[in-house]
Design a protein around this motif. Structure first.
Motif, PDB file in Angstrom:
ATOM      1  N   HIS A   1     -25.393 -10.469 -33.660  1.00  0.00           N
ATOM      2  CA  HIS A   1     -24.222 -11.334 -33.490  1.00  0.00           C
ATOM      3  C   HIS A   1     -23.712 -11.845 -34.831  1.00  0.00           C
ATOM      4  CE1 HIS A   1     -21.472 -14.192 -31.876  1.00  0.00           C
ATOM      5  NE2 HIS A   1     -21.850 -13.964 -30.639  1.00  0.00           N
ATOM      6  N   GLY A   2     -22.403 -11.812 -35.029  1.00  0.00           N
ATOM      7  CA  GLY A   2     -21.796 -12.370 -36.229  1.00  0.00           C
ATOM      8  C   GLY A   2     -21.111 -13.693 -35.919  1.00  0.00           C
TER       9      GLY A   2
ATOM     10  N   ALA B   1     -25.836  -8.247 -39.569  1.00  0.00           N
ATOM     11  CA  ALA B   1     -26.677  -8.423 -38.379  1.00  0.00           C
ATOM     12  C   ALA B   1     -27.192  -7.097 -37.829  1.00  0.00           C
ATOM     13  CB  ALA B   1     -25.897  -9.183 -37.305  1.00  0.00           C
ATOM     14  N   GLY B   2     -26.313  -6.117 -37.749  1.00  0.00           N
ATOM     15  CA  GLY B   2     -26.718  -4.814 -37.208  1.00  0.00           C
ATOM     16  C   GLY B   2     -27.770  -4.153 -38.094  1.00  0.00           C
ATOM     17  N   LYS B   3     -27.597  -4.297 -39.392  1.00  0.00           N
ATOM     18  CA  LYS B   3     -28.549  -3.672 -40.331  1.00  0.00           C
ATOM     19  C   LYS B   3     -29.907  -4.387 -40.274  1.00  0.00           C
ATOM     20  CE  LYS B   3     -25.152  -1.794 -43.584  1.00  0.00           C
ATOM     21  NZ  LYS B   3     -23.815  -2.362 -43.412  1.00  0.00           N
ATOM     22  N   ILE B   4     -29.862  -5.725 -40.159  1.00  0.00           N
ATOM     23  CA  ILE B   4     -31.127  -6.473 -40.040  1.00  0.00           C
ATOM     24  C   ILE B   4     -31.830  -6.067 -38.746  1.00  0.00           C
ATOM     25  CG2 ILE B   4     -32.169  -8.757 -39.790  1.00  0.00           C
ATOM     26  CD1 ILE B   4     -29.717  -9.876 -41.360  1.00  0.00           C
ATOM     27  N   SER B   5     -31.045  -6.027 -37.650  1.00  0.00           N
ATOM     28  CA  SER B   5     -31.606  -5.678 -36.347  1.00  0.00           C
ATOM     29  C   SER B   5     -32.275  -4.301 -36.403  1.00  0.00           C
ATOM     30  CB  SER B   5     -30.490  -5.703 -35.290  1.00  0.00           C
ATOM     31  OG  SER B   5     -31.008  -5.444 -34.019  1.00  0.00           O
ATOM     32  N   HIS B   6     -31.600  -3.363 -37.042  1.00  0.00           N
ATOM     33  CA  HIS B   6     -32.145  -2.002 -37.152  1.00  0.00           C
ATOM     34  C   HIS B   6     -33.454  -2.008 -37.934  1.00  0.00           C
ATOM     35  CE1 HIS B   6     -32.374   2.129 -38.872  1.00  0.00           C
ATOM     36  NE2 HIS B   6     -32.137   2.418 -37.603  1.00  0.00           N
ATOM     37  N   ALA B   7     -33.499  -2.787 -39.009  1.00  0.00           N
ATOM     38  CA  ALA B   7     -34.722  -2.847 -39.824  1.00  0.00           C
ATOM     39  C   ALA B   7     -35.873  -3.489 -39.047  1.00  0.00           C
ATOM     40  CB  ALA B   7     -34.450  -3.635 -41.110  1.00  0.00           C
TER      41      ALA B   7
ATOM     42  N   ALA C   1     -34.318 -10.668 -32.867  1.00  0.00           N
ATOM     43  CA  ALA C   1     -32.855 -10.578 -32.823  1.00  0.00           C
ATOM     44  C   ALA C   1     -32.319 -10.941 -34.203  1.00  0.00           C
ATOM     45  CB  ALA C   1     -32.289 -11.532 -31.764  1.00  0.00           C
ATOM     46  N   ALA C   2     -31.086 -10.507 -34.479  1.00  0.00           N
ATOM     47  CA  ALA C   2     -30.521 -10.730 -35.812  1.00  0.00           C
ATOM     48  C   ALA C   2     -29.077 -11.211 -35.723  1.00  0.00           C
ATOM     49  CB  ALA C   2     -30.597  -9.437 -36.625  1.00  0.00           C
ATOM     50  N   PHE C   3     -28.706 -12.017 -36.721  1.00  0.00           N
ATOM     51  CA  PHE C   3     -27.324 -12.518 -36.777  1.00  0.00           C
ATOM     52  C   PHE C   3     -26.853 -12.540 -38.220  1.00  0.00           C
ATOM     53  CE2 PHE C   3     -27.881 -16.787 -38.590  1.00  0.00           C
ATOM     54  CZ  PHE C   3     -29.251 -16.983 -38.433  1.00  0.00           C
ATOM     55  N   ASP C   4     -25.536 -12.703 -38.393  1.00  0.00           N
ATOM     56  CA  ASP C   4     -25.009 -12.916 -39.738  1.00  0.00           C
ATOM     57  C   ASP C   4     -23.877 -13.922 -39.675  1.00  0.00           C
ATOM     58  OD1 ASP C   4     -22.439 -11.554 -39.289  1.00  0.00           O
ATOM     59  OD2 ASP C   4     -23.479  -9.639 -39.591  1.00  0.00           O
ATOM     60  N   THR C   5     -23.439 -14.367 -40.852  1.00  0.00           N
ATOM     61  CA  THR C   5     -22.193 -15.122 -40.953  1.00  0.00           C
ATOM     62  C   THR C   5     -21.243 -14.287 -41.792  1.00  0.00           C
ATOM     63  OG1 THR C   5     -23.014 -16.384 -42.853  1.00  0.00           O
ATOM     64  CG2 THR C   5     -23.256 -17.395 -40.682  1.00  0.00           C
ATOM     65  N   ARG C   6     -19.970 -14.417 -41.495  1.00  0.00           N
ATOM     66  CA  ARG C   6     -18.967 -13.509 -42.056  1.00  0.00           C
ATOM     67  C   ARG C   6     -17.595 -14.155 -42.062  1.00  0.00           C
ATOM     68  NH1 ARG C   6     -18.941  -8.843 -37.643  1.00  0.00           N
ATOM     69  NH2 ARG C   6     -21.154  -8.783 -38.142  1.00  0.00           N
TER      70      ARG C   6
ATOM     71  N   LYS D   1     -22.864  -5.973 -46.640  1.00  0.00           N
ATOM     72  CA  LYS D   1     -24.259  -5.742 -46.207  1.00  0.00           C
ATOM     73  C   LYS D   1     -25.046  -7.053 -46.270  1.00  0.00           C
ATOM     74  CE  LYS D   1     -25.514  -3.806 -50.743  1.00  0.00           C
ATOM     75  NZ  LYS D   1     -24.224  -3.848 -51.434  1.00  0.00           N
ATOM     76  N   PRO D   2     -26.329  -7.032 -45.825  1.00  0.00           N
ATOM     77  CA  PRO D   2     -27.133  -8.257 -45.927  1.00  0.00           C
ATOM     78  C   PRO D   2     -27.304  -8.682 -47.387  1.00  0.00           C
ATOM     79  CG  PRO D   2     -28.197  -6.670 -44.462  1.00  0.00           C
ATOM     80  CD  PRO D   2     -27.059  -5.946 -45.109  1.00  0.00           C
ATOM     81  N   THR D   3     -27.598  -9.968 -47.597  1.00  0.00           N
ATOM     82  CA  THR D   3     -27.803 -10.464 -48.961  1.00  0.00           C
ATOM     83  C   THR D   3     -28.999  -9.757 -49.608  1.00  0.00           C
ATOM     84  OG1 THR D   3     -29.282 -12.203 -48.148  1.00  0.00           O
ATOM     85  CG2 THR D   3     -26.938 -12.772 -48.370  1.00  0.00           C
ATOM     86  N   GLU D   4     -29.022  -9.834 -50.924  1.00  0.00           N
ATOM     87  CA  GLU D   4     -30.110  -9.179 -51.671  1.00  0.00           C
ATOM     88  C   GLU D   4     -31.480  -9.717 -51.237  1.00  0.00           C
ATOM     89  OE1 GLU D   4     -29.078  -9.044 -55.786  1.00  0.00           O
ATOM     90  OE2 GLU D   4     -31.131  -8.537 -56.335  1.00  0.00           O
ATOM     91  N   ARG D   5     -31.570 -11.064 -51.059  1.00  0.00           N
ATOM     92  CA  ARG D   5     -32.872 -11.642 -50.665  1.00  0.00           C
ATOM     93  C   ARG D   5     -33.289 -11.161 -49.277  1.00  0.00           C
ATOM     94  NH1 ARG D   5     -31.367 -17.041 -53.375  1.00  0.00           N
ATOM     95  NH2 ARG D   5     -29.983 -17.201 -51.599  1.00  0.00           N
TER      96      ARG D   5
END
Ligand SMILES: Cc1cc2nc3c(=O)[nH]c(=O)nc-3n(C[C@H](O)[C@H](O)[C@H](O)COP(=O)(O)O)c2cc1C
Length: 149
Positions: free
Chosen positions: A115-116, A96-102, A81-86, A58-62
């Motif tokens: 996008h990851g 990324a999907g969870k951030i985008s949804h929020a 828009a949202a992205f992550d690294t993985r 999931k996204p980081t705590e911060r």
């Protein structure tokens, strides 16, 4: 355009992606570590791009703490828009999907699919080609922004 790229990072790889995105979005784009956000950081922004590493699927705590500060409607009129690294694992989870949804729940209009971007190990480096992909993703966002203004 007042664009903000908010990121979290432990080893610097996500900051690198955030900076590539900001450079591609161009003039008027700032980057900000999520740890340095203040109550007024989002004031007056038109565009918000947010990203962080996946930590424990999931996204980081911060980043999660930041997302929890967003009230419904607080991002009305903002395009986002949202992205992550993985790590390229079979079961890597999703940020990324969870951030985008929020962001959408807070009223933002989502202009690109989450996008990851892949790192080769916990501390990186970014996999070959990932900064190029970040530039292309940001170019797509820029085109969407221009098409809808
Ligand atoms: C505590 C911890 C948990 C992690 N959990 C995941 C995970 O669930 N899925 C994944 O793909 N990567 C996971 N990773 C790898 C991170 O995504 C990777 O360290 C990060 O993308 C590096 O970005 P940074 O340099 O910006 O910190 C984890 C890393 C740490 C330190």
């Amino acid at each position: 355009m007042h664009a903000l790229v908010v990121y979290d990072t432990t080893y610097g790889n996500t900051r690198t992606i955030a900076e590539v995105i900001a450079t591609e979005l161009g003039r008027g784009t700032r980057t900000l570590n999520v740890a340095d956000l203040t109550e007024t950081s989002l004031d007056g922004i038109d565009v918000l791009v947010a990203g962080c590493p996946i930590n424990g699927w999931k996204p980081t705590e911060r980043m999660r703490a930041f997302l929890q500060t967003l009230t419904p409607g607080s991002l009305a009129g903002v395009r986002a828009a949202a992205f992550d690294t993985r790590i390229k694992l079979f079961l890597h989870g999703d940020a990324a999907g969870k951030i985008s949804h929020a962001l959408q729940t807070a009223g933002a209009s989502i202009v690109a699919k989450p996008h990851g971007f892949v790192v080769e190990g916990t501390e990186g480096p970014l996999a070959p080609g990932e900064t190029g992909k970040a530039g292309a993703w940001a170019a797509f966002i820029g085109a969407e922004l221009r098409a809808s203004t």
